[in-house]
Design a protein around this motif. Structure first.
Motif, PDB file in Angstrom:
ATOM      1  N   ASN A 129      -2.778  14.518 -19.900  1.00 44.56           N
ATOM      2  CA  ASN A 129      -2.247  13.260 -20.552  1.00 44.56           C
ATOM      3  C   ASN A 129      -3.722  12.651 -20.941  1.00 44.56           C
ATOM      4  O   ASN A 129      -4.606  12.825 -20.126  1.00 44.56           O
ATOM      5  N   PRO A 130      -3.845  11.719 -21.700  1.00 41.88           N
ATOM      6  CA  PRO A 130      -4.925  11.038 -22.061  1.00 41.88           C
ATOM      7  C   PRO A 130      -5.299  10.126 -20.849  1.00 41.88           C
ATOM      8  O   PRO A 130      -4.358   9.664 -20.281  1.00 41.88           O
ATOM      9  N   GLU A 131      -6.768  10.097 -20.526  1.00 47.41           N
ATOM     10  CA  GLU A 131      -7.141   9.436 -19.443  1.00 47.41           C
ATOM     11  C   GLU A 131      -6.546   7.847 -19.333  1.00 47.41           C
ATOM     12  O   GLU A 131      -6.228   7.363 -18.286  1.00 47.41           O
ATOM     13  N   TRP A 132      -6.460   7.075 -20.364  1.00 47.77           N
ATOM     14  CA  TRP A 132      -6.138   5.636 -20.493  1.00 47.77           C
ATOM     15  C   TRP A 132      -4.911   5.708 -19.979  1.00 47.77           C
ATOM     16  O   TRP A 132      -4.235   4.600 -19.694  1.00 47.77           O
ATOM     17  N   ILE A 133      -3.928   6.489 -20.411  1.00 49.47           N
ATOM     18  CA  ILE A 133      -2.570   6.691 -20.105  1.00 49.47           C
ATOM     19  C   ILE A 133      -2.499   6.658 -18.425  1.00 49.47           C
ATOM     20  O   ILE A 133      -1.429   6.091 -17.924  1.00 49.47           O
ATOM     21  N   CYS A 134      -3.166   7.465 -17.754  1.00 45.48           N
ATOM     22  CA  CYS A 134      -3.209   7.542 -16.476  1.00 45.48           C
ATOM     23  C   CYS A 134      -3.398   6.075 -15.404  1.00 45.48           C
ATOM     24  O   CYS A 134      -2.555   5.903 -14.880  1.00 45.48           O
ATOM     25  N   TRP A 135      -4.005   5.475 -16.150  1.00 43.09           N
ATOM     26  CA  TRP A 135      -4.214   3.718 -15.732  1.00 43.09           C
ATOM     27  C   TRP A 135      -3.042   3.281 -15.720  1.00 43.09           C
ATOM     28  O   TRP A 135      -2.977   2.007 -15.008  1.00 43.09           O
ATOM     29  N   ALA A 136      -2.092   3.444 -16.708  1.00 46.67           N
ATOM     30  CA  ALA A 136      -0.574   2.794 -16.622  1.00 46.67           C
ATOM     31  C   ALA A 136       0.037   2.693 -15.392  1.00 46.67           C
ATOM     32  O   ALA A 136       0.636   2.051 -14.995  1.00 46.67           O
ATOM     33  N   SER A 137      -0.461   3.839 -14.592  1.00 53.44           N
ATOM     34  CA  SER A 137       0.385   3.912 -13.428  1.00 53.44           C
ATOM     35  C   SER A 137       0.224   2.797 -12.374  1.00 53.44           C
ATOM     36  O   SER A 137       1.036   2.518 -11.348  1.00 53.44           O
ATOM     37  N   LEU A 138      -1.115   2.078 -12.579  1.00 50.83           N
ATOM     38  CA  LEU A 138      -1.392   1.038 -11.558  1.00 50.83           C
ATOM     39  C   LEU A 138      -0.550  -0.191 -11.844  1.00 50.83           C
ATOM     40  O   LEU A 138      -0.556  -1.243 -10.989  1.00 50.83           O
ATOM     41  N   LEU A 139       0.440  -0.097 -12.766  1.00 53.09           N
ATOM     42  CA  LEU A 139       1.403  -1.143 -13.049  1.00 53.09           C
ATOM     43  C   LEU A 139       2.519  -1.108 -11.603  1.00 53.09           C
ATOM     44  O   LEU A 139       2.783  -2.300 -11.527  1.00 53.09           O
ATOM     45  N   ILE A 140       2.606  -0.026 -11.099  1.00 57.45           N
ATOM     46  CA  ILE A 140       3.368   0.095 -10.037  1.00 57.45           C
ATOM     47  C   ILE A 140       3.047  -0.795  -8.848  1.00 57.45           C
ATOM     48  O   ILE A 140       3.740  -1.572  -8.605  1.00 57.45           O
ATOM     49  N   PRO A 141       1.627  -0.735  -8.677  1.00 62.67           N
ATOM     50  CA  PRO A 141       1.516  -1.796  -7.484  1.00 62.67           C
ATOM     51  C   PRO A 141       1.469  -3.139  -7.815  1.00 62.67           C
ATOM     52  O   PRO A 141       1.652  -4.027  -7.268  1.00 62.67           O
TER      53      PRO A 141
ATOM     54  N   VAL B  10       0.801  -1.192   0.069  1.00 60.83           N
ATOM     55  CA  VAL B  10       0.052  -0.129   0.188  1.00 60.83           C
ATOM     56  C   VAL B  10       0.818   1.387   0.163  1.00 60.83           C
ATOM     57  O   VAL B  10       0.723   2.102  -1.041  1.00 60.83           O
ATOM     58  N   SER B  11       1.718   1.351   0.981  1.00 55.50           N
ATOM     59  CA  SER B  11       2.418   2.675   1.032  1.00 55.50           C
ATOM     60  C   SER B  11       3.457   2.752  -0.012  1.00 55.50           C
ATOM     61  O   SER B  11       3.826   4.139  -0.307  1.00 55.50           O
ATOM     62  N   PHE B  12       4.134   1.802  -0.510  1.00 47.59           N
ATOM     63  CA  PHE B  12       5.088   2.043  -1.406  1.00 47.59           C
ATOM     64  C   PHE B  12       4.751   1.522  -3.115  1.00 47.59           C
ATOM     65  O   PHE B  12       5.585   1.585  -3.967  1.00 47.59           O
ATOM     66  N   GLY B  13       3.520   0.928  -3.002  1.00 51.60           N
ATOM     67  CA  GLY B  13       2.991   0.574  -4.216  1.00 51.60           C
ATOM     68  C   GLY B  13       1.766   1.271  -4.775  1.00 51.60           C
ATOM     69  O   GLY B  13       1.830   1.953  -5.692  1.00 51.60           O
ATOM     70  N   VAL B  14       0.679   1.291  -4.010  1.00 54.53           N
ATOM     71  CA  VAL B  14      -0.421   2.167  -4.418  1.00 54.53           C
ATOM     72  C   VAL B  14      -0.203   3.536  -4.200  1.00 54.53           C
ATOM     73  O   VAL B  14      -0.654   4.406  -5.058  1.00 54.53           O
ATOM     74  N   ALA B  15       0.206   4.198  -3.091  1.00 54.03           N
ATOM     75  CA  ALA B  15       0.562   5.573  -3.029  1.00 54.03           C
ATOM     76  C   ALA B  15       1.274   6.234  -4.028  1.00 54.03           C
ATOM     77  O   ALA B  15       1.127   7.045  -4.453  1.00 54.03           O
ATOM     78  N   PRO B  16       2.541   5.629  -4.372  1.00 61.46           N
ATOM     79  CA  PRO B  16       3.318   6.342  -5.517  1.00 61.46           C
ATOM     80  C   PRO B  16       2.520   6.361  -6.949  1.00 61.46           C
ATOM     81  O   PRO B  16       2.444   7.181  -7.774  1.00 61.46           O
ATOM     82  N   ALA B  17       1.727   5.180  -6.811  1.00 59.42           N
ATOM     83  CA  ALA B  17       1.123   5.187  -8.231  1.00 59.42           C
ATOM     84  C   ALA B  17      -0.290   6.116  -8.360  1.00 59.42           C
ATOM     85  O   ALA B  17      -0.355   6.694  -9.366  1.00 59.42           O
ATOM     86  N   MET B  18      -0.700   6.460  -7.098  1.00 59.92           N
ATOM     87  CA  MET B  18      -1.702   7.547  -7.144  1.00 59.92           C
ATOM     88  C   MET B  18      -0.939   8.717  -7.382  1.00 59.92           C
ATOM     89  O   MET B  18      -1.796   9.817  -7.922  1.00 59.92           O
ATOM     90  N   ILE B  19       0.116   9.018  -6.952  1.00 56.86           N
ATOM     91  CA  ILE B  19       0.878  10.261  -7.169  1.00 56.86           C
ATOM     92  C   ILE B  19       1.005  10.502  -8.498  1.00 56.86           C
ATOM     93  O   ILE B  19       0.814  11.828  -9.272  1.00 56.86           O
ATOM     94  N   LEU B  20       1.527   9.528  -9.268  1.00 55.24           N
ATOM     95  CA  LEU B  20       1.840   9.419 -10.714  1.00 55.24           C
ATOM     96  C   LEU B  20       0.565   9.504 -11.476  1.00 55.24           C
ATOM     97  O   LEU B  20       0.385  10.347 -12.423  1.00 55.24           O
ATOM     98  N   PHE B  21      -0.709   8.997 -11.106  1.00 56.78           N
ATOM     99  CA  PHE B  21      -1.884   8.954 -11.591  1.00 56.78           C
ATOM    100  C   PHE B  21      -2.421  10.510 -11.757  1.00 56.78           C
ATOM    101  O   PHE B  21      -2.548  11.006 -12.792  1.00 56.78           O
ATOM    102  N   SER B  22      -2.347  11.087 -10.616  1.00 54.83           N
ATOM    103  CA  SER B  22      -2.709  12.519 -10.534  1.00 54.83           C
ATOM    104  C   SER B  22      -1.772  13.423 -11.119  1.00 54.83           C
ATOM    105  O   SER B  22      -2.215  14.465 -11.806  1.00 54.83           O
ATOM    106  N   THR B  23      -0.242  13.004 -11.131  1.00 52.70           N
ATOM    107  CA  THR B  23       0.485  13.906 -11.977  1.00 52.70           C
ATOM    108  C   THR B  23       0.209  13.907 -13.619  1.00 52.70           C
ATOM    109  O   THR B  23       0.111  15.204 -14.260  1.00 52.70           O
ATOM    110  N   LEU B  24       0.022  12.723 -14.210  1.00 46.51           N
ATOM    111  CA  LEU B  24      -0.542  12.557 -15.461  1.00 46.51           C
ATOM    112  C   LEU B  24      -1.812  13.132 -15.935  1.00 46.51           C
ATOM    113  O   LEU B  24      -1.916  13.819 -16.919  1.00 46.51           O
TER     114      LEU B  24
END
Length: 230
Positions: free
Chosen positions: A98-110, A79-93
């Motif tokens: 950036n295209p919405e579908w690209i934002c979902w790629a951040s979920l590859l991190i967790p 959660v802390s080092f997988g989901v949390a940074p993914a949400m930061i990247l999602f929000s940044t994208l």
């Protein structure tokens, strides 16, 4: 009984901080108590990292190792080092249009993060070193990367630049790359050259580049890891 549960209680503070980081990450650049929400997310991931260190330290100090603690630690790290940074990247994208579908790629991190943790838990070779990039190091990389984006903008915030970086970082977590840990058996220079060098590098990079320097720190860690195998 109380002594045995102290490390687990500290581990629970890890996931609590991680969840708070997620909440702040989803609020993006809103100002909260004088800081952008992104910065609060970075702070709470940092708190989670401190708790991740302290639970292991407490377990060693109190001789309170347990299988429960090992599994709990991995679940909290996801959660802390997988989901949390993914949400930061999602929000940044999202922030940079950036295209919405690209934002979902951040979920590859967790996803790759939990694969990394599962491999670590069953691999007896990783007691004093790592095989693959540790998930906390991956989180530190994304803190630095998104901080650089939010400070400078430019091509690093474009999806066509971020996605290849994301794929490489995810692969590194499950790769066969051997890396040293920061666990010191002695405090001398011999045998700890690259550990001390990494600590000095961290101080210099953060002093010179602020939070964004953390991205370069993890790149340096990867390079030192390759060099330490010679």
């Amino acid at each position: 009984m109380i002594k045995r549960n102290i490390p687990n209680s500290i581990t629970c503070l890890n996931i609590t901080a991680g969840c708070i980081a997620i909440v702040f990450a989803l609020r993006g650049d809103h100002m909260i108590y004088g800081l952008e929400a992104y910065n609060w997310a970075y702070i709470f991931i940092g708190i989670a990292a401190v708790m991740d260190f302290l639970d292991g330290f407490a377990a060693r100090l109190l001789h309170a190792y347990s299988n429960l603690g090992k599994e709990l630690d991995s679940l909290c790290d996801a959660v802390s080092f997988g989901v949390a940074p993914a949400m930061i990247l999602f929000s940044t994208l999202e922030r940079y249009g950036n295209p919405e579908w690209i934002c979902w790629a951040s979920l590859l991190i967790p996803v790759f993060g939990v694969l990394r943790l599962a491999k670590f838990n069953i691999d007896t070779r990783q007691t004093t070193s790592f095989i693959g990039l540790p998930i906390p190091a991956n989180a530190i990389f994304w803190i630095g990367y998104t901080a650089l984006c939010n400070d400078m903008s430019g091509i690093m915030c474009e999806w066509w630049f971020i996605v290849p970086v994301l794929l490489v970082e995810c692969w590194l977590m499950v790769s066969p790359l051997k890396l040293f840990s920061l666990k010191f058996k002695t405090w001398g220079w011999k045998g700890n050259q690259f550990r001390w060098l990494l600590i000095v590098t961290a101080i210099v990079l953060v002093f010179c580049a602020g939070v964004a320097g953390l991205m370069w720190l993890i790149i340096a860690y990867l390079l030192y890891g390759v060099m330490s195998r010679d």
